[in-house]
Design an enzyme around this catalytic site. Structure first.
Site, PDB file in Angstrom:
ATOM      1  N   GLN A 165     -28.554  38.202 -44.141  1.00 23.10           N
ATOM      2  CA  GLN A 165     -28.114  39.411 -44.834  1.00 23.10           C
ATOM      3  C   GLN A 165     -28.967  39.604 -46.080  1.00 23.10           C
ATOM      4  O   GLN A 165     -29.032  38.728 -46.944  1.00 23.10           O
ATOM      5  CB  GLN A 165     -26.632  39.314 -45.214  1.00 23.10           C
ATOM      6  CG  GLN A 165     -26.096  40.592 -45.826  1.00 23.10           C
ATOM      7  CD  GLN A 165     -24.615  40.518 -46.197  1.00 23.10           C
ATOM      8  OE1 GLN A 165     -24.037  39.440 -46.280  1.00 23.10           O
ATOM      9  NE2 GLN A 165     -24.021  41.669 -46.425  1.00 23.10           N
ATOM     10  N   ASP A 189     -32.735  52.796 -39.124  1.00 24.70           N
ATOM     11  CA  ASP A 189     -33.252  51.707 -39.948  1.00 24.70           C
ATOM     12  C   ASP A 189     -34.709  52.003 -40.308  1.00 24.70           C
ATOM     13  O   ASP A 189     -35.482  52.433 -39.453  1.00 24.70           O
ATOM     14  CB  ASP A 189     -33.135  50.390 -39.175  1.00 24.70           C
ATOM     15  CG  ASP A 189     -33.342  49.179 -40.043  1.00 24.70           C
ATOM     16  OD1 ASP A 189     -34.447  49.031 -40.609  1.00 24.70           O
ATOM     17  OD2 ASP A 189     -32.418  48.359 -40.151  1.00 24.70           O
ATOM     18  N   HIS A 244     -22.863  46.159 -43.091  1.00 20.20           N
ATOM     19  CA  HIS A 244     -23.505  47.115 -42.187  1.00 20.20           C
ATOM     20  C   HIS A 244     -23.656  46.460 -40.823  1.00 20.20           C
ATOM     21  O   HIS A 244     -23.778  45.248 -40.704  1.00 20.20           O
ATOM     22  CB  HIS A 244     -24.853  47.613 -42.719  1.00 20.20           C
ATOM     23  CG  HIS A 244     -25.834  46.535 -43.042  1.00 20.20           C
ATOM     24  ND1 HIS A 244     -25.719  45.718 -44.158  1.00 20.20           N
ATOM     25  CD2 HIS A 244     -26.961  46.140 -42.412  1.00 20.20           C
ATOM     26  CE1 HIS A 244     -26.736  44.877 -44.196  1.00 20.20           C
ATOM     27  NE2 HIS A 244     -27.503  45.104 -43.140  1.00 20.20           N
ATOM     28  N   ASN A 297     -24.899  40.563 -39.983  1.00 18.80           N
ATOM     29  CA  ASN A 297     -25.203  39.353 -40.732  1.00 18.80           C
ATOM     30  C   ASN A 297     -24.312  39.233 -41.963  1.00 18.80           C
ATOM     31  O   ASN A 297     -24.061  40.231 -42.643  1.00 18.80           O
ATOM     32  CB  ASN A 297     -26.675  39.371 -41.179  1.00 18.80           C
ATOM     33  CG  ASN A 297     -27.616  39.532 -40.006  1.00 18.80           C
ATOM     34  OD1 ASN A 297     -27.447  38.917 -38.968  1.00 18.80           O
ATOM     35  ND2 ASN A 297     -28.617  40.377 -40.166  1.00 18.80           N
ATOM     36  N   HIS A 315     -25.882  46.585 -37.336  1.00 17.60           N
ATOM     37  CA  HIS A 315     -27.105  47.045 -36.693  1.00 17.60           C
ATOM     38  C   HIS A 315     -26.805  47.420 -35.243  1.00 17.60           C
ATOM     39  O   HIS A 315     -26.147  46.660 -34.527  1.00 17.60           O
ATOM     40  CB  HIS A 315     -28.162  45.928 -36.672  1.00 17.60           C
ATOM     41  CG  HIS A 315     -28.677  45.541 -38.002  1.00 17.60           C
ATOM     42  ND1 HIS A 315     -29.872  46.005 -38.498  1.00 17.60           N
ATOM     43  CD2 HIS A 315     -28.176  44.718 -38.952  1.00 17.60           C
ATOM     44  CE1 HIS A 315     -30.093  45.490 -39.687  1.00 17.60           C
ATOM     45  NE2 HIS A 315     -29.073  44.699 -39.988  1.00 17.60           N
TER      46      HIS A 315
END
Length: 136
Positions: A95, A32, A101, A88, A103
């Protein structure tokens, strides 16, 4: 299927450079760019799904298997003592990119709390009403 306007589609498919930790035919795992902790990564499907609601069931299973594989690797290589999985769906849930996606957030004993909430205190009647509503 891909969305040509989606930045995560472009990253997942190698059109935009990333710090890739893992890649196979269906997924890319990247670091990230705004990490919550050291090693914070994202699992990105190469196909476009806006959120969990659009993600096919078989992809859900694949994502969790990949999350476990990466979690074990992070624990071994980074020495993290725990890991949060955060996913999210929708703006109200935080989001910011409309591409599913997951995390992977490594946690360390000396780190700050990232995912926490103040527990509510619903009555038994409220819980029963919510249960019945969801069961429908």
């Amino acid at each position: 299927m891909r969305d040509e306007a989606c930045i995560f589609c472009k990253i997942a498919n190698g059109e935009v450079p990333s710090n890739t930790l893992y890649e196979d035919d269906g997924y890319r795992v990247i670091l990230d760019l705004g990490p919550a902790t050291r090693g914070h990564a994202l699992i990105l499907p190469k196909d476009h799904y806006a959120d969990l609601y659009e993600l096919p069931d078989e992809k859900c299973a694949e994502v969790m298997k990949l999350a476990k594989k990466m979690a074990l690797r992070m624990r071994e290589k980074l020495g993290c003592s725990g890991l949060n999985l955060v996913q999210n769906n929708g703006e109200s849930a935080g989001q910011t990119v409309r591409h599913f996606h997951l995390h992977l957030i490594p946690r360390y004993d000396d780190g700050s709390k990232i995912v926490e909430w103040t527990p509510g205190n619903p009555s038994p009647e409220e819980l029963a009403q919510i249960r019945d509503t969801i069961r429908g």
